[in-house]
Motif scaffolding. Sequence first.
Motif, PDB file in Angstrom:
ATOM      1  N   GLU A   8       0.838  -1.206   0.000  1.00  0.00           N
ATOM      2  CA  GLU A   8       0.000   0.000   0.000  1.00  0.00           C
ATOM      3  C   GLU A   8       0.869   1.251   0.000  1.00  0.00           C
ATOM      4  N   ASN A   9       1.946   1.262   0.776  1.00  0.00           N
ATOM      5  CA  ASN A   9       2.850   2.415   0.800  1.00  0.00           C
ATOM      6  C   ASN A   9       3.469   2.671  -0.575  1.00  0.00           C
ATOM      7  N   VAL A  10       3.877   1.613  -1.246  1.00  0.00           N
ATOM      8  CA  VAL A  10       4.481   1.754  -2.577  1.00  0.00           C
ATOM      9  C   VAL A  10       3.444   2.225  -3.592  1.00  0.00           C
ATOM     10  N   LEU A  11       2.282   1.577  -3.609  1.00  0.00           N
ATOM     11  CA  LEU A  11       1.270   1.915  -4.611  1.00  0.00           C
ATOM     12  C   LEU A  11       0.698   3.312  -4.400  1.00  0.00           C
ATOM     13  N   ALA A  12       0.627   3.767  -3.170  1.00  0.00           N
ATOM     14  CA  ALA A  12       0.164   5.126  -2.905  1.00  0.00           C
ATOM     15  C   ALA A  12       1.116   6.147  -3.538  1.00  0.00           C
ATOM     16  N   ARG A  13       2.391   5.822  -3.587  1.00  0.00           N
ATOM     17  CA  ARG A  13       3.375   6.712  -4.221  1.00  0.00           C
ATOM     18  C   ARG A  13       3.282   6.662  -5.745  1.00  0.00           C
ATOM     19  N   ARG A  18       0.563   7.529 -12.254  1.00  0.00           N
ATOM     20  CA  ARG A  18      -0.040   6.407 -12.983  1.00  0.00           C
ATOM     21  C   ARG A  18       0.050   6.596 -14.492  1.00  0.00           C
ATOM     22  N   ASP A  19      -0.348   7.759 -14.977  1.00  0.00           N
ATOM     23  CA  ASP A  19      -0.357   8.001 -16.428  1.00  0.00           C
ATOM     24  C   ASP A  19       1.045   7.949 -17.012  1.00  0.00           C
ATOM     25  N   ASN A  20       2.018   8.484 -16.295  1.00  0.00           N
ATOM     26  CA  ASN A  20       3.405   8.464 -16.778  1.00  0.00           C
ATOM     27  C   ASN A  20       3.921   7.028 -16.878  1.00  0.00           C
ATOM     28  N   ILE A  21       3.609   6.215 -15.876  1.00  0.00           N
ATOM     29  CA  ILE A  21       4.053   4.811 -15.890  1.00  0.00           C
ATOM     30  C   ILE A  21       3.371   4.072 -17.035  1.00  0.00           C
ATOM     31  N   ARG A  22       2.068   4.312 -17.203  1.00  0.00           N
ATOM     32  CA  ARG A  22       1.334   3.647 -18.285  1.00  0.00           C
ATOM     33  C   ARG A  22       1.928   4.020 -19.648  1.00  0.00           C
ATOM     34  N   ALA A  32       6.834  -3.176 -15.978  1.00  0.00           N
ATOM     35  CA  ALA A  32       6.681  -2.813 -14.565  1.00  0.00           C
ATOM     36  C   ALA A  32       6.371  -4.084 -13.787  1.00  0.00           C
ATOM     37  N   VAL A  33       7.032  -4.248 -12.659  1.00  0.00           N
ATOM     38  CA  VAL A  33       6.824  -5.429 -11.822  1.00  0.00           C
ATOM     39  C   VAL A  33       6.771  -4.997 -10.369  1.00  0.00           C
ATOM     40  N   LEU A  34       5.742  -5.440  -9.668  1.00  0.00           N
ATOM     41  CA  LEU A  34       5.699  -5.292  -8.222  1.00  0.00           C
ATOM     42  C   LEU A  34       6.294  -6.575  -7.667  1.00  0.00           C
ATOM     43  N   GLN A  35       7.489  -6.479  -7.127  1.00  0.00           N
ATOM     44  CA  GLN A  35       8.195  -7.662  -6.648  1.00  0.00           C
ATOM     45  C   GLN A  35       8.107  -7.728  -5.130  1.00  0.00           C
ATOM     46  N   LEU A  36       7.600  -8.851  -4.638  1.00  0.00           N
ATOM     47  CA  LEU A  36       7.443  -9.083  -3.205  1.00  0.00           C
ATOM     48  C   LEU A  36       8.362 -10.229  -2.811  1.00  0.00           C
ATOM     49  N   VAL A  37       9.253  -9.982  -1.875  1.00  0.00           N
ATOM     50  CA  VAL A  37      10.180 -11.016  -1.412  1.00  0.00           C
ATOM     51  C   VAL A  37      10.100 -11.078   0.094  1.00  0.00           C
ATOM     52  N   ARG A  38       9.836 -12.279   0.617  1.00  0.00           N
ATOM     53  CA  ARG A  38       9.778 -12.455   2.067  1.00  0.00           C
ATOM     54  C   ARG A  38      10.727 -13.560   2.496  1.00  0.00           C
ATOM     55  N   TYR A  39      11.410 -13.295   3.593  1.00  0.00           N
ATOM     56  CA  TYR A  39      12.296 -14.274   4.201  1.00  0.00           C
ATOM     57  C   TYR A  39      11.727 -14.623   5.572  1.00  0.00           C
ATOM     58  N   PHE A  40      11.486 -15.888   5.803  1.00  0.00           N
ATOM     59  CA  PHE A  40      11.027 -16.345   7.101  1.00  0.00           C
ATOM     60  C   PHE A  40      12.241 -16.837   7.884  1.00  0.00           C
ATOM     61  N   GLN A  41      12.105 -17.004   9.162  1.00  0.00           N
ATOM     62  CA  GLN A  41      13.214 -17.434  10.014  1.00  0.00           C
ATOM     63  C   GLN A  41      14.239 -16.315  10.186  1.00  0.00           C
ATOM     64  N   ASP A  42      13.800 -15.067  10.200  1.00  0.00           N
ATOM     65  CA  ASP A  42      14.695 -13.922  10.352  1.00  0.00           C
ATOM     66  C   ASP A  42      14.983 -13.700  11.831  1.00  0.00           C
ATOM     67  N   LEU A  80      -5.022  -0.618 -10.359  1.00  0.00           N
ATOM     68  CA  LEU A  80      -3.879   0.263 -10.611  1.00  0.00           C
ATOM     69  C   LEU A  80      -2.755  -0.509 -11.286  1.00  0.00           C
ATOM     70  N   LEU A  81      -2.424  -1.680 -10.747  1.00  0.00           N
ATOM     71  CA  LEU A  81      -1.358  -2.496 -11.335  1.00  0.00           C
ATOM     72  C   LEU A  81      -1.690  -2.888 -12.767  1.00  0.00           C
ATOM     73  N   ALA A  82      -2.929  -3.277 -13.016  1.00  0.00           N
ATOM     74  CA  ALA A  82      -3.336  -3.642 -14.377  1.00  0.00           C
ATOM     75  C   ALA A  82      -3.280  -2.426 -15.293  1.00  0.00           C
ATOM     76  N   ASP A  83      -3.672  -1.267 -14.783  1.00  0.00           N
ATOM     77  CA  ASP A  83      -3.699  -0.046 -15.584  1.00  0.00           C
ATOM     78  C   ASP A  83      -2.300   0.378 -16.029  1.00  0.00           C
ATOM     79  N   ILE A  84      -1.295   0.117 -15.189  1.00  0.00           N
ATOM     80  CA  ILE A  84       0.075   0.490 -15.559  1.00  0.00           C
ATOM     81  C   ILE A  84       0.827  -0.693 -16.185  1.00  0.00           C
ATOM     82  N   HIS A  85       0.079  -1.746 -16.502  1.00  0.00           N
ATOM     83  CA  HIS A  85       0.636  -2.937 -17.154  1.00  0.00           C
ATOM     84  C   HIS A  85       1.716  -3.595 -16.286  1.00  0.00           C
ATOM     85  N   ALA A  86       1.468  -3.656 -14.984  1.00  0.00           N
ATOM     86  CA  ALA A  86       2.447  -4.233 -14.058  1.00  0.00           C
ATOM     87  C   ALA A  86       2.042  -5.658 -13.704  1.00  0.00           C
TER      88      ALA A  86
END
Length: 94
Positions: A8-13, A18-22, A32-42, A80-86
Amino acid sequence: MRIDEQVENVLARLEPVRDNIRTLTSGGEVCAVLQLVRYFQDENAAPAPFVELWGENGVELGSEPNYLLGFHLPVDRLRLLADIHASIDCDEYS
């Protein structure tokens, strides 16, 4: 912070540009890629917060070990992600 809160913090920015990214992604040369990486056992992770849990005696306070598991993206954020082709790329490691 939960992953959906971070997203949410990233997408709010991104919302105001939006139009420029599109424009950048619509030609097919830029992606455009929203990349989510999680490490467990930190070992450095903050302890699980105390939350209301449903126990044998009703609602109790306790540490929720799975509070970081799972996430939710509401339809307006998916739009939003679909609109910017992410695309979304999720990686999880334990």
